[in-house]
Design a protein around this motif. Structure first.
Motif, short mmCIF file in Angstrom:
data_model
loop_
_atom_site.label_atom_id
_atom_site.label_comp_id
_atom_site.label_asym_id
_atom_site.label_seq_id
_atom_site.Cartn_x
_atom_site.Cartn_y
_atom_site.Cartn_z
N VAL A 190 -43.83 -11.83 74.35
CA VAL A 190 -43.27 -12.38 73.18
C VAL A 190 -42.95 -13.93 73.43
CG1 VAL A 190 -41.34 -12.23 71.39
CG2 VAL A 190 -42.30 -10.15 72.69
N ASP A 191 -43.23 -14.88 72.41
CA ASP A 191 -43.08 -16.24 72.11
C ASP A 191 -41.85 -16.31 71.28
OD1 ASP A 191 -42.72 -18.82 71.73
OD2 ASP A 191 -44.64 -19.33 71.26
N LYS A 211 -41.58 -19.00 68.56
CA LYS A 211 -42.50 -18.54 67.43
C LYS A 211 -42.06 -17.79 66.24
CE LYS A 211 -47.27 -17.02 66.31
NZ LYS A 211 -48.49 -16.47 66.67
N TYR A 257 -43.39 -15.29 63.86
CA TYR A 257 -44.56 -14.39 63.63
C TYR A 257 -44.70 -13.87 62.28
CZ TYR A 257 -45.13 -13.64 68.71
OH TYR A 257 -44.84 -13.85 70.11
N THR A 258 -45.98 -13.82 61.79
CA THR A 258 -46.22 -13.09 60.34
C THR A 258 -45.77 -11.59 60.65
OG1 THR A 258 -48.43 -12.42 60.90
CG2 THR A 258 -47.83 -14.83 59.80
N GLU A 282 -48.66 -9.93 62.45
CA GLU A 282 -48.80 -10.44 64.04
C GLU A 282 -47.79 -9.44 64.80
OE1 GLU A 282 -50.28 -15.05 63.64
OE2 GLU A 282 -48.01 -14.57 63.68
N ALA A 283 -46.54 -9.32 64.20
CA ALA A 283 -45.66 -8.80 64.98
C ALA A 283 -46.15 -7.16 65.07
CB ALA A 283 -44.25 -8.79 64.27
N LEU A 328 -48.55 -6.67 67.80
CA LEU A 328 -48.15 -6.97 69.25
C LEU A 328 -47.05 -5.84 69.43
CD1 LEU A 328 -47.86 -9.01 71.53
CD2 LEU A 328 -46.06 -10.13 70.34
N MET A 332 -38.73 -9.34 67.96
CA MET A 332 -39.93 -10.55 67.64
C MET A 332 -39.51 -11.11 66.51
SD MET A 332 -43.43 -8.49 68.17
CE MET A 332 -42.52 -6.81 68.02
N LYS A 333 -39.13 -12.43 66.30
CA LYS A 333 -38.82 -13.17 64.89
C LYS A 333 -39.75 -13.47 64.14
CE LYS A 333 -35.36 -16.07 67.33
NZ LYS A 333 -34.96 -17.44 67.90
N ILE A 334 -39.58 -12.68 62.82
CA ILE A 334 -40.72 -13.13 61.63
C ILE A 334 -40.25 -14.03 60.74
CG2 ILE A 334 -41.83 -11.63 59.76
CD1 ILE A 334 -41.19 -9.22 61.53
N ASP A 335 -41.38 -15.05 60.42
CA ASP A 335 -41.06 -16.13 59.27
C ASP A 335 -40.41 -15.43 58.18
OD1 ASP A 335 -41.03 -18.15 57.86
OD2 ASP A 335 -43.23 -18.74 58.25
#
Length: 231
Positions: A15-16, A19, A21-22, A25-26, A29, A222-225
């Motif tokens: 996991v970046d 970043k 993520y959309t 994308e999350a 992953l 995971m961070k999402i935009d």
């Protein structure tokens, strides 16, 4: 400080952390960063632009997830007469009145959600010290104190979840299981975000959806935009 396990560290390395993520994308992953042997819960965390210290900025509500949480929910209903029969026909696991209250006072807690008709709150109120700390106390604001017990039972069985912003301005909501099809999780996430937007306090200023993260029970977040949800 507790040390992280080897499997967790391996998952986190994928996991970046810088970043945004959309959501797609999350979700793609997610299987790669889920390592537990059981079917983990998928959890959504949303940072809101509110100050929970102010009563007029407390965000609280319920949402029926289109695809449920993946968990079987045992529903208990405090009701009498026709309403008790209505609850049983709707699929409630336990229905009763004073008898159930006595059972709970004796230490029995084999249920996940409790519903009560308004006329039963005199009985239920005595159970506050037992049910309150466990999040099981029926409450009008969450739709669990109602005469429409059939609808309440059906929604809880179908996957209705309650949310409430914590002292840090964050809402945590389960949105499925790791075994769910990604599209189902996506639709559940959308339902939660839409519900949060409808619950936006009039006094909230600036950006409302400030941060979003998705994770499994044991996996890294995971961070999402958040911009995609503001749109």
């Amino acid at each position: 400080m507790a040390r992280k396990g080897k499997k967790y560290l391996e998952a986190r390395s994928k996991v970046d952390r810088l970043k945004l993520y959309t959501l797609d994308e999350a979700l793609a992953l997610l299987p790669e960063v889920s390592w537990a042997k059981f079917d983990e819960s998928v959890d959504l965390a949303v940072k809101l632009g509110v100050n929970p210290a102010h009563a007029d900025q407390m965000v609280r509500g319920t949402v029926v997830l289109p695809h449920g949480t993946g968990k079987s929910v045992r529903v208990l209903v405090f009701a009498k007469g026709d309403k008790a029969k209505e609850a049983e026909e709707a699929g409630a696991d336990h229905v009763g009145a004073e008898d159930l209250a006595e059972k709970i006072q004796g230490g029995w807690l084999e249920f996940d959600k409790a519903v009560a008709t308004p006329d039963m709150m005199g009985v239920v109120g005595r159970l506050g010290r037992i049910l309150g700390p466990r999040g099981l106390m029926p409450n009008p604001k969450s739709g669990t104190v109602t005469f429409d017990v059939a609808q309440a039972v059906k929604e809880l069985k179908a996957g209705r979840v309650e949310y409430r912003v914590d002292k840090y301005g964050i809402v945590h909501v389960p949105v499925g299981r790791r075994s769910f099809d990604p599209e189902k999780i996506k639709e559940n996430v959308s339902a939660v975000i839409e519900s949060l937007i409808r619950a936006k306090p009039a006094s909230a200023k600036g950006a409302y959806i400030r941060g979003v993260a998705l994770s499994t029970t044991m996996g890294p977040g995971m961070k999402i935009d958040p911009a995609q949800f503001r749109a």
